[in-house]
Design a protein around this motif. Structure first.
Motif, PDB file in Angstrom:
ATOM      1  N   LEU A  28      19.476  86.116  62.826  1.00 54.61           N
ATOM      2  CA  LEU A  28      20.626  86.825  62.275  1.00 54.61           C
ATOM      3  C   LEU A  28      21.936  86.202  62.766  1.00 54.61           C
ATOM      4  CD1 LEU A  28      20.924  90.644  61.871  1.00 54.61           C
ATOM      5  CD2 LEU A  28      22.830  89.376  62.845  1.00 54.61           C
ATOM      6  N   TYR A  32      24.995  84.580  60.720  1.00 53.60           N
ATOM      7  CA  TYR A  32      26.351  85.113  60.901  1.00 53.60           C
ATOM      8  C   TYR A  32      27.367  83.986  61.084  1.00 53.60           C
ATOM      9  CZ  TYR A  32      30.129  88.032  62.757  1.00 53.60           C
ATOM     10  OH  TYR A  32      31.332  88.660  62.945  1.00 53.60           O
ATOM     11  N   THR A 135      25.405  90.966  49.604  1.00 51.29           N
ATOM     12  CA  THR A 135      24.567  92.159  49.462  1.00 51.29           C
ATOM     13  C   THR A 135      23.514  91.953  48.387  1.00 51.29           C
ATOM     14  OG1 THR A 135      26.403  93.602  50.126  1.00 51.29           O
ATOM     15  CG2 THR A 135      24.569  94.629  48.961  1.00 51.29           C
ATOM     16  N   THR A 138      20.874  89.312  49.503  1.00 46.32           N
ATOM     17  CA  THR A 138      20.030  89.860  50.568  1.00 46.32           C
ATOM     18  C   THR A 138      19.069  90.904  50.020  1.00 46.32           C
ATOM     19  OG1 THR A 138      21.837  89.531  52.163  1.00 46.32           O
ATOM     20  CG2 THR A 138      20.035  90.971  52.834  1.00 46.32           C
ATOM     21  N   PHE A 174      20.840  88.712  56.464  1.00 46.78           N
ATOM     22  CA  PHE A 174      21.450  89.871  57.122  1.00 46.78           C
ATOM     23  C   PHE A 174      22.660  89.421  57.943  1.00 46.78           C
ATOM     24  CE2 PHE A 174      17.384  92.540  56.969  1.00 46.78           C
ATOM     25  CZ  PHE A 174      17.925  93.454  56.078  1.00 46.78           C
ATOM     26  N   GLY A 175      22.525  88.282  58.616  1.00 36.12           N
ATOM     27  CA  GLY A 175      23.642  87.740  59.387  1.00 36.12           C
ATOM     28  C   GLY A 175      24.807  87.355  58.504  1.00 36.12           C
ATOM     29  N   ALA A 178      26.517  90.525  57.395  1.00 34.63           N
ATOM     30  CA  ALA A 178      27.332  91.064  58.493  1.00 34.63           C
ATOM     31  C   ALA A 178      28.640  90.284  58.636  1.00 34.63           C
ATOM     32  CB  ALA A 178      26.536  91.017  59.796  1.00 34.63           C
ATOM     33  N   CYS A 179      28.566  88.985  58.485  1.00 35.99           N
ATOM     34  CA  CYS A 179      29.757  88.133  58.589  1.00 35.99           C
ATOM     35  C   CYS A 179      30.817  88.531  57.567  1.00 35.99           C
ATOM     36  CB  CYS A 179      29.361  86.672  58.400  1.00 35.99           C
ATOM     37  SG  CYS A 179      30.751  85.523  58.233  1.00 35.99           S
ATOM     38  N   GLY A 194      23.368  98.323  54.085  1.00 35.52           N
ATOM     39  CA  GLY A 194      22.205  98.116  54.941  1.00 35.52           C
ATOM     40  C   GLY A 194      21.156  99.200  54.760  1.00 35.52           C
ATOM     41  N   GLY A 214      15.371  93.062  62.096  1.00 38.18           N
ATOM     42  CA  GLY A 214      16.524  92.408  61.487  1.00 38.18           C
ATOM     43  C   GLY A 214      17.515  93.416  60.952  1.00 38.18           C
ATOM     44  N   LEU A 215      17.014  94.438  60.256  1.00 39.28           N
ATOM     45  CA  LEU A 215      17.882  95.478  59.707  1.00 39.28           C
ATOM     46  C   LEU A 215      18.546  96.271  60.832  1.00 39.28           C
ATOM     47  CD1 LEU A 215      18.964  97.047  57.280  1.00 39.28           C
ATOM     48  CD2 LEU A 215      16.869  98.446  57.345  1.00 39.28           C
ATOM     49  N   TYR A 218      21.275  94.226  62.363  1.00 39.61           N
ATOM     50  CA  TYR A 218      22.401  94.169  61.418  1.00 39.61           C
ATOM     51  C   TYR A 218      23.238  95.452  61.498  1.00 39.61           C
ATOM     52  CZ  TYR A 218      24.836  94.941  57.013  1.00 39.61           C
ATOM     53  OH  TYR A 218      25.775  95.251  56.076  1.00 39.61           O
TER      54      TYR A 218
END
Length: 306
Positions: A28, A32, A135, A138, A174-175, A178-179, A194, A214-215, A218
């Motif tokens: 992740l 990111y 989104t 993913t 996911f990373g 998040a970024c 998420g 992972g979730l 995140y």
């Protein structure tokens, strides 16, 4: 054996047995920081060169040391042509009906995943450039993965499939999500996305431990970012910087340190043994970074002015 491996209470053993899923955090984090890494490079060639001098020297040094220690000296692993899979990072991508030693020896099962991600990320970011697109991609990847696994089970073992890059791609994404969520200050959107991805993933049958961890990682990262926590202490910042510098060397050397611990401190009371392992890992990691990884990278680094 007394001590290190057998003394911890069942709860502690269970906690450490989940350690492999901690790799999801590494995946992740790679996702990111990849966007900034790609955007801060003038070209794909420069990006690839920076990644190569960061990854390859220490990786191949560790590969040679693992072969010498495990195959030639301790004879824990065979002297076999399958070692060649690790040179071009193919050990994660060669299908097998059994989880063979060459798939998982040392840290090598993860390195092809990192390298594959670094190869495809410049091309992924040509399309993914905001939170909404991240989104969508993913979510689609999370939902498609269970069906991809069912297809792969026809020619590979369950563990090989579960730990394959293509079935773990969503953790890197996911990373990325998040970024963009943090970069665009869409924290609430990020948390709701998420949760939605988690629900859709479960509906589609994605029940992997890597998906759960992972979730969770995140959601934790996005939730913490909501508080805008700032650490102004210079000592704290320097500590974090030092730890981030040695992380790769610690990761590549932890296998050897575990072997050393089994022979040197395994008979100690288990908390002492674990603390000893952590201290040795950080110490050896620092030495490797200070005298091997960093000097080699500096020697190979391209001068932007040339």
């Amino acid at each position: 054996m007394n001590g290190y491996l057998t003394q911890p209470p069942a709860a502690i053993n269970k906690l450490f047995s989940l350690g492999a899923y901690g790799v999801a955090l590494y995946f992740l984090i790679s996702g990111y920081f990849s966007y900034a890494s790609v955007k801060n490079s003038k070209s794909i060639k420069e990006y690839a060169y920076k990644k190569a001098i960061r990854i390859l020297p220490m990786y191949y040094l560790s590969l040679v040391c693992t072969f010498i220690l495990d195959a030639l000296i301790l004879k824990d692993l065979p002297i076999s042509w399958e070692w060649l899979y690790h040179i071009p990072f193919l050990n994660m991508f060669v299908p097998s009906q059994e989880w063979q030693w060459w798939n998982s020896v040392n840290f090598f099962w993860t390195m092809p995943a990192f390298v594959a991600w670094y190869i495809i990320s410049p091309f992924i970011f040509k399309y993914i450039n905001n939170a909404k697109k991240a989104t969508l991609v993913t979510m689609c990847t999370v939902c498609i993965t269970p069906f991809l696994k069912k297809w792969m089970y026809y020619f590979a073992s369950e563990q090989f499939v579960n730990w394959n890059f293509f079935c773990l791609l969503y953790v890197f994404l996911f990373g990325v999500l998040a970024c963009f969520v943090i970069q665009e200050s869409k924290k609430v959107y990020g948390i709701l996305s998420g949760v939605g991805i988690g629900i859709l993933g479960l509906i589609c049958g994605n029940k992997s431990g890597f998906f759960a961890f992972g979730l969770a990682f995140y959601l934790c990262i996005v939730a913490v970012s909501c508080f805008n926590i700032r650490f102004e202490s210079t000592r704290f910042k320097n500590t974090i910087k030092a730890l981030s510098n040695i992380t790769y060397s610690v990761y590549l050397s932890h296998y050897f340190i575990l072997k050393l611990c089994n022979r040197v401190i395994s008979n100690l009371y288990w908390p002492v043994a674990y603390i000893g392992f952590i201290v040795m890992a950080l110490g050896i990691g620092y030495v490797l970074w200070r005298f091997v990884e960093n000097p080699v990278a500096n020697f190979l680094r391209v001068n932007p002015q040339t």
